[in-house]
Design a protein around this motif. Structure first.
Motif, PDB file in Angstrom:
ATOM      1  N   SER A 294      -7.074  -2.194   4.546  1.00 55.70           N
ATOM      2  CA  SER A 294      -6.575  -3.193   3.606  1.00 55.70           C
ATOM      3  C   SER A 294      -5.384  -2.649   2.828  1.00 55.70           C
ATOM      4  CB  SER A 294      -7.677  -3.587   2.624  1.00 55.70           C
ATOM      5  OG  SER A 294      -7.171  -4.452   1.647  1.00 55.70           O
ATOM      6  N   THR A 295      -4.395  -3.501   2.670  1.00 58.94           N
ATOM      7  CA  THR A 295      -3.233  -3.128   1.867  1.00 58.94           C
ATOM      8  C   THR A 295      -3.385  -3.643   0.440  1.00 58.94           C
ATOM      9  OG1 THR A 295      -2.089  -5.120   2.604  1.00 58.94           O
ATOM     10  CG2 THR A 295      -1.670  -3.097   3.841  1.00 58.94           C
TER      11      THR A 295
ATOM     12  N   GLN B  22     -11.884  -5.195   7.925  1.00 59.25           N
ATOM     13  CA  GLN B  22     -11.323  -3.976   7.331  1.00 59.25           C
ATOM     14  C   GLN B  22     -12.393  -3.200   6.562  1.00 59.25           C
ATOM     15  OE1 GLN B  22      -8.156  -5.804   5.086  1.00 59.25           O
ATOM     16  NE2 GLN B  22      -6.630  -5.389   6.667  1.00 59.25           N
TER      17      GLN B  22
ATOM     18  N   ASN C 214      -4.949  -3.926  -3.372  1.00 59.65           N
ATOM     19  CA  ASN C 214      -5.383  -2.978  -4.386  1.00 59.65           C
ATOM     20  C   ASN C 214      -6.881  -2.749  -4.225  1.00 59.65           C
ATOM     21  OD1 ASN C 214      -6.348  -1.821  -6.797  1.00 59.65           O
ATOM     22  ND2 ASN C 214      -4.658  -2.692  -7.962  1.00 59.65           N
TER      23      ASN C 214
ATOM     24  N   GLN D 275      -3.049  -7.635  12.180  1.00 60.95           N
ATOM     25  CA  GLN D 275      -3.459  -7.250  10.828  1.00 60.95           C
ATOM     26  C   GLN D 275      -3.682  -5.733  10.768  1.00 60.95           C
ATOM     27  OE1 GLN D 275      -3.690  -9.243   8.145  1.00 60.95           O
ATOM     28  NE2 GLN D 275      -3.006 -10.965   9.386  1.00 60.95           N
ATOM     29  N   PRO D 276      -3.442  -5.139   9.600  1.00 62.54           N
ATOM     30  CA  PRO D 276      -3.673  -3.687   9.476  1.00 62.54           C
ATOM     31  C   PRO D 276      -5.164  -3.360   9.536  1.00 62.54           C
ATOM     32  CG  PRO D 276      -3.086  -4.644   7.349  1.00 62.54           C
ATOM     33  CD  PRO D 276      -2.938  -5.736   8.361  1.00 62.54           C
TER      34      PRO D 276
END
Length: 184
Positions: free
Chosen positions: A98-99, A42, A101, A94-95
Motif C-alpha cells: 500500500s502506498t 495488500q 499512509n 496495483q502495487p
C-alpha cells in the motif's frame, strides 16, 4: 464531384470518425475491483510476511510432530495464496504494498503484526515452551486473517477476491479450532 457530394462525404467521414472514438471509449471496461479489494490483498501480503517467518520457526524448532505438520501445511497454503494475491494485484496494475499512509489502516481493527522482536524471543525457546508459545502466536496471528477477510466480504466488489476472502475466513476458522485443541 459536386459541392453537395463533397459535403455529404465530409459529413459521413465526420460521423464515422466520431463513432470510432466513442466505440474505443465504450470498449474500455470499468475496473471490476474497488479500493477495498486492493487494500485487502495488500494487507494479506503484509500479513503473510511475518507469518512465513513464524511457520519456518515452527517447522524447524518444534519437537512435536503435530505442530511441525501444522506449520508445513499452513506454509504450503500460504504460498499458494501469496501467488494468487500477487498475480491479482499485478494484473490490476496495483502495487503489492500500500502506498497509503500507514495510519489509514488503523480503522480496520488495528491488527497486530508479528514483529521481529517477538519472533526472536520465540526462536530462543525450546521444547514444550516453544510449542506452546508458537501455537499461541499463530492463533493470534490467524485471527487477523479472519478480520481482514470480513473487511473484504463487507465492502469488496471483485468476485474472485471476495471468494478468496470467504475461503480464507472458512479455512482459517477451521485451523483455529484445530490449533485451540492443540494448546488445550
Amino acid at each position: 464531384m459536386t459541392r453537395r457530394r463533397w459535403a455529404v462525404l465530409a459529413a459521413l467521414a465526420a460521423v464515422l470518425l466520431a463513432g470510432c472514438g466513442k466505440a474505443d471509449q465504450a470498449a474500455a471496461p470499468a475496473p471490476s475491483y474497488n479500493d477495498t479489494d486492493v487494500m485487502f490483498l495488500q494487507m494479506m501480503l503484509a500479513h503473510h510476511e511475518p507469518e512465513a517467518k513464524l511457520l519456518e520457526l515452527g517447522k524447524k524448532q518444534s519437537r512435536d510432530p503435530a505442530v511441525r505438520q501444522v506449520a508445513v501445511e499452513l506454509d504450503i497454503e500460504q504460498a499458494a495464496d501469496t501467488r494468487t494475491i500477487r498475480d491479482r494485484l499485478t494484473g490490476w496494475g496495483q502495487p503489492l504494498v500500500s502506498t497509503a499512509n500507514h495510519s489509514a489502516h488503523e480503522a480496520h481493527g488495528g491488527l497486530p503484526l508479528l514483529d521481529d522482536a517477538e519472533l526472536l524471543r520465540l526462536a530462543s525457546l525450546t521444547g514444550d515452551e516453544f510449542d506452546s508459545t508458537f501455537l499461541t502466536m499463530l492463533i493470534g496471528h490467524q485471527h487477523g486473517a479472519v478480520e481482514l477477510a470480513h473487511m473484504e466480504t463487507a465492502t469488496g466488489v471483485d468476485p474472485a477476491t471476495r471468494e478468496l476472502a470467504a475461503r480464507t475466513d472458512e479455512t482459517v476458522r477451521a485451523q483455529l479450532q484445530q490449533l485451540l485443541k492443540m494448546v488445550a
